[in-house]
Design a protein around this motif. Structure first.
Motif, PDB file in Angstrom:
ATOM      1  N   THR A   1       0.830  -1.206   0.000  1.00  0.00           N
ATOM      2  CA  THR A   1       0.000   0.000   0.000  1.00  0.00           C
ATOM      3  C   THR A   1       0.863   1.255   0.000  1.00  0.00           C
ATOM      4  O   THR A   1       0.364   2.358  -0.121  1.00  0.00           O
ATOM      5  N   GLY A   2       2.177   1.081   0.151  1.00  0.00           N
ATOM      6  CA  GLY A   2       3.072   2.240   0.175  1.00  0.00           C
ATOM      7  C   GLY A   2       3.223   2.850   1.553  1.00  0.00           C
ATOM      8  O   GLY A   2       3.974   3.819   1.725  1.00  0.00           O
ATOM      9  N   ILE A   3       2.549   2.284   2.534  1.00  0.00           N
ATOM     10  CA  ILE A   3       2.602   2.859   3.873  1.00  0.00           C
ATOM     11  C   ILE A   3       3.989   2.725   4.504  1.00  0.00           C
ATOM     12  O   ILE A   3       4.495   3.650   5.137  1.00  0.00           O
ATOM     13  N   ASP A   4       4.621   1.580   4.292  1.00  0.00           N
ATOM     14  CA  ASP A   4       5.970   1.393   4.842  1.00  0.00           C
ATOM     15  C   ASP A   4       6.925   2.451   4.293  1.00  0.00           C
ATOM     16  O   ASP A   4       7.682   3.080   5.041  1.00  0.00           O
ATOM     17  N   THR A   5       6.877   2.672   2.991  1.00  0.00           N
ATOM     18  CA  THR A   5       7.708   3.706   2.369  1.00  0.00           C
ATOM     19  C   THR A   5       7.361   5.080   2.935  1.00  0.00           C
ATOM     20  O   THR A   5       8.244   5.882   3.242  1.00  0.00           O
ATOM     21  N   ALA A   6       6.074   5.332   3.079  1.00  0.00           N
ATOM     22  CA  ALA A   6       5.640   6.626   3.608  1.00  0.00           C
ATOM     23  C   ALA A   6       6.177   6.859   5.012  1.00  0.00           C
ATOM     24  O   ALA A   6       6.624   7.960   5.346  1.00  0.00           O
ATOM     25  N   CYS A   7       6.148   5.814   5.833  1.00  0.00           N
ATOM     26  CA  CYS A   7       6.668   5.939   7.194  1.00  0.00           C
ATOM     27  C   CYS A   7       8.143   6.316   7.187  1.00  0.00           C
ATOM     28  O   CYS A   7       8.588   7.208   7.913  1.00  0.00           O
ATOM     29  N   LYS A   8       8.900   5.633   6.354  1.00  0.00           N
ATOM     30  CA  LYS A   8      10.339   5.887   6.317  1.00  0.00           C
ATOM     31  C   LYS A   8      10.651   7.306   5.836  1.00  0.00           C
ATOM     32  O   LYS A   8      11.449   8.016   6.449  1.00  0.00           O
ATOM     33  N   VAL A   9      10.003   7.721   4.766  1.00  0.00           N
ATOM     34  CA  VAL A   9      10.310   9.055   4.237  1.00  0.00           C
ATOM     35  C   VAL A   9       9.769  10.139   5.175  1.00  0.00           C
ATOM     36  O   VAL A   9      10.366  11.212   5.315  1.00  0.00           O
ATOM     37  N   LEU A  10       8.675   9.851   5.863  1.00  0.00           N
ATOM     38  CA  LEU A  10       8.157  10.816   6.843  1.00  0.00           C
ATOM     39  C   LEU A  10       9.144  10.997   7.991  1.00  0.00           C
ATOM     40  O   LEU A  10       9.463  12.132   8.388  1.00  0.00           O
ATOM     41  N   ILE A  11       9.661   9.888   8.520  1.00  0.00           N
ATOM     42  CA  ILE A  11      10.625   9.975   9.618  1.00  0.00           C
ATOM     43  C   ILE A  11      11.862  10.750   9.161  1.00  0.00           C
ATOM     44  O   ILE A  11      12.366  11.636   9.863  1.00  0.00           O
ATOM     45  N   LEU A  12      12.353  10.446   7.980  1.00  0.00           N
ATOM     46  CA  LEU A  12      13.536  11.139   7.462  1.00  0.00           C
ATOM     47  C   LEU A  12      13.266  12.625   7.270  1.00  0.00           C
ATOM     48  O   LEU A  12      14.102  13.469   7.613  1.00  0.00           O
ATOM     49  N   ALA A  13      12.093  12.954   6.726  1.00  0.00           N
ATOM     50  CA  ALA A  13      11.759  14.365   6.501  1.00  0.00           C
ATOM     51  C   ALA A  13      11.652  15.111   7.832  1.00  0.00           C
ATOM     52  O   ALA A  13      12.119  16.248   7.959  1.00  0.00           O
ATOM     53  N   ASN A  14      11.062  14.482   8.817  1.00  0.00           N
ATOM     54  CA  ASN A  14      10.960  15.122  10.127  1.00  0.00           C
ATOM     55  C   ASN A  14      12.324  15.278  10.776  1.00  0.00           C
ATOM     56  O   ASN A  14      12.635  16.313  11.358  1.00  0.00           O
ATOM     57  N   ALA A  15      13.148  14.258  10.640  1.00  0.00           N
ATOM     58  CA  ALA A  15      14.464  14.289  11.278  1.00  0.00           C
ATOM     59  C   ALA A  15      15.423  15.238  10.567  1.00  0.00           C
ATOM     60  O   ALA A  15      16.161  15.981  11.196  1.00  0.00           O
ATOM     61  N   ALA A  16      15.420  15.194   9.233  1.00  0.00           N
ATOM     62  CA  ALA A  16      16.446  15.908   8.478  1.00  0.00           C
ATOM     63  C   ALA A  16      16.017  17.269   7.951  1.00  0.00           C
ATOM     64  O   ALA A  16      16.856  18.110   7.669  1.00  0.00           O
ATOM     65  N   MET A  17      14.720  17.470   7.787  1.00  0.00           N
ATOM     66  CA  MET A  17      14.243  18.705   7.169  1.00  0.00           C
ATOM     67  C   MET A  17      13.309  19.475   8.094  1.00  0.00           C
ATOM     68  O   MET A  17      12.677  20.443   7.682  1.00  0.00           O
ATOM     69  N   ASN A  18      13.201  19.016   9.335  1.00  0.00           N
ATOM     70  CA  ASN A  18      12.294  19.652  10.293  1.00  0.00           C
ATOM     71  C   ASN A  18      10.899  19.856   9.668  1.00  0.00           C
ATOM     72  O   ASN A  18      10.294  20.904   9.786  1.00  0.00           O
ATOM     73  N   ALA A  19      10.424  18.821   8.993  1.00  0.00           N
ATOM     74  CA  ALA A  19       9.196  18.941   8.227  1.00  0.00           C
ATOM     75  C   ALA A  19       7.946  19.169   9.083  1.00  0.00           C
ATOM     76  O   ALA A  19       6.995  19.809   8.650  1.00  0.00           O
ATOM     77  N   ARG A  20       7.972  18.624  10.306  1.00  0.00           N
ATOM     78  CA  ARG A  20       6.799  18.790  11.195  1.00  0.00           C
ATOM     79  C   ARG A  20       5.529  18.230  10.546  1.00  0.00           C
ATOM     80  O   ARG A  20       4.477  18.879  10.576  1.00  0.00           O
TER      81      ARG A  20
END
Lengths: 354, 354
Positions: free
Chosen positions: B224-243
């Motif tokens: 469903t793409g959820i696993d990928t979404a989780c990983k990129v979300l964590i990275l975006a929050n950690a590395a880009m302060n995406a919030r």
């Protein structure tokens, strides 16, 4: 935290470092709570010292002006006299770092090697883009840094824009490195790509890289494979405890490659790349640099122009490949900045600050 | 330095971690002067506590035996009762680390989130392979770790064998991340490759990945793409302060892809890959997961089977791509080991040891 920097070298790379440092000042403060200031710039004939540290504006201006020796405040003097360039402003409050973007002799490592050893004894951390000191006496520098409790950083000397040493040190921590191989020199990769794709002769392709100003100053070290050998030697010593010298590396450069050979390889479905490799063979590490005609399906065969690439093979993570297109001055300067930030973060932890 | 570990989860990944930790014991001591011991193993129904820490031999044996609940010393109990599983042996001498290889709910992050928050309050450092707590409350965990002066490590939750978070944090330190995009899920990449190269139907390809035991336990999250979404979300929050939250990510999986579409794309010279992407758009970070039919010359189009890949674009280093073939349990376990080693080295610096 204030980081005090003594910058050695004010040629293309040194100036770009000054420019990038000044431009990234606000980001470093906001993101890392680091105030990185240059307090002295030293070249082969003397230097400029600013006891309060150069402002971002002044640093940026100086990076655009003509030769340092014609700039305001320049004093002639022995660049290796650290009492002149560093002692006046070093203190124990925060880390003092020597950023070395100079040339040194590959056999002796001098004058950089003695300079860096002296600097560690003064309590300076080291960020070196210069390979020669690391090639001439890697373990001596490591031991000096250890003895004086300072950090030794050299991502700019091991492919800069392509983060090799940090990948091994951190991303592959816990894993045992079985081999490191890479296309580690931008100039030769550009030449080989131009010879392949555009049918240029070796001479014409070399001429074009000169016109493009690719970062490595001495094309001889590039095309003979020595630059690649230096990088893979440093990595092998750092990551695999290889305990090797440059004379242990079997080196073949690209000067003998002809358009005819390239055409023959192309008919076989192969692209030639200058590959440096360090591999565990029993208890020993064998290091070699040579042109390798690679089948097109090989990842390295796809790495073109001035891009660099590396492949790490480890026990836990199999093969990890990395490739980066940034082969110019900004990436070189960026590698020194990367080292400064990592150094500062570690220093901060040591002080107990979180 | 002794590292005391409480291992949560004793399924495939937890067991492999135990096996790898035991096997790498001598290497960790020799290379890093680290003595990493597991003092408790906890599953959903209870656990085993060893006040002196399991020996390498015992840890290795237990990783090969049947379910923990049938092993010697197992006591039933609430896994979330840390007073039972950690308090008896935690001390201040060296770091205590909770290694979390369990499943939690993606919306609430539970039971993992509360467990990890409690653990930080007890002074435990965190190494989590589990994504859900980080997805549900990334900044809460970061703040808790900061407040209690412990480290929060999660390379195993952000593509494991492919070292994404460490690359950003260390290899790209000083650079500003403009975008992160990747093929971050082994199962779906394997399926898409099999559909392309072997003409398998989606159902048959999925069945094969089940038979192969690719690491992600719940194929639903993969396809469903959820696993990928989780990983990129964590990275975006950690590395880009995406919030951002998971609900902010636009997600399209691979379940609707047909062999006919794949054949059409192939005629256009394209390979479809499930790509997760976080990109800076003005001051905002946009995160999306979708199948992308990529031209063959695109690096990602060459990433096949269970391999993963990522591309970081930054201001100083241009585009950096990485790809790794290790998508299995050993790489997952290795990522926890990597985190432990990095955690330990930082802890050591904090204590002033060099």
């Amino acid at each position: 935290m204030q980081i005090k920097i003594c910058l050695y070298g004010f040629g293309n790379v040194g100036r770009e470092f000054a420019r990038v440092l000044a431009a990234k000042g606000p980001y470093l403060k906001a993101r890392h709570r680091i105030d990185a200031k240059v307090f002295a710039i030293v070249t082969s004939t003397g230097g400029v010292v600013e006891p309060r540290g150069f402002s971002e504006r002044e640093l940026s201006e100086r990076s655009r002006l003509a030769h340092l020796s014609s700039q305001e405040g320049f004093r002639e003097g022995d660049p290796e006299d650290l009492s002149k360039w560093i002692l006046p402003w070093i203190d124990g409050a925060g880390p003092t770092v020597i950023v070395d973007a100079t040339w040194s002799d590959l056999d002796t490592g001098e004058p950089g090697l003695s300079r860096l050893l002296k600097a560690t004894a003064m309590g300076c951390h080291i960020v070196t883009l210069s390979k020669a000191p690391l090639v001439a006496d890697f373990y001596g520098l490591v031991e000096a840094a250890r003895r004086h409790s300072v950090q030794l950083k050299f991502s700019g000397a091991t492919a800069a824009g392509l983060p090799t040493i940090d990948t091994i040190r951190v991303s592959l921590a816990g894993a045992e490195v079985q081999s490191i191989e890479g296309i580690l020199n931008s100039t030769t990769n550009y030449i080989l790509t131009a010879m392949s794709d555009e049918g240029l002769s070796y001479e014409d392709a070399l001429q074009r890289t000169r016109a493009m100003g690719l970062a490595e100053s001495d094309p001889e070290r590039d095309v003979t494979g020595i630059d690649t050998a230096c990088k893979v030697l440093i990595l092998a010593n750092a990551a695999m405890n290889a305990r090797k010298r440059l004379s242990d590396v079997r080196i073949t450069g690209i000067t003998g490659i002809t358009r005819r050979q390239i055409a023959t390889w192309a008919m076989e479905g192969r692209s030639v790349k200058l590959v440096g490799k360090a591999a565990l063979v029993g208890d020993d590490v064998r290091i070699e640099v040579a042109p390798a005609p690679l089948p097109h399906r090989d990842f390295f065969a796809q790495v073109r122009e001035d891009a660099k690439a590396v492949r790490f093979t480890t026990d836990l993570f199999g093969e990890l490949v990395m490739a980066g297109g940034a082969g110019g001055l900004t990436a070189a300067a960026g590698s020194a900045l990367r080292d400064l930030v990592n150094l500062a973060e570690l220093f901060r932890h040591r002080q107990g600050g979180r």
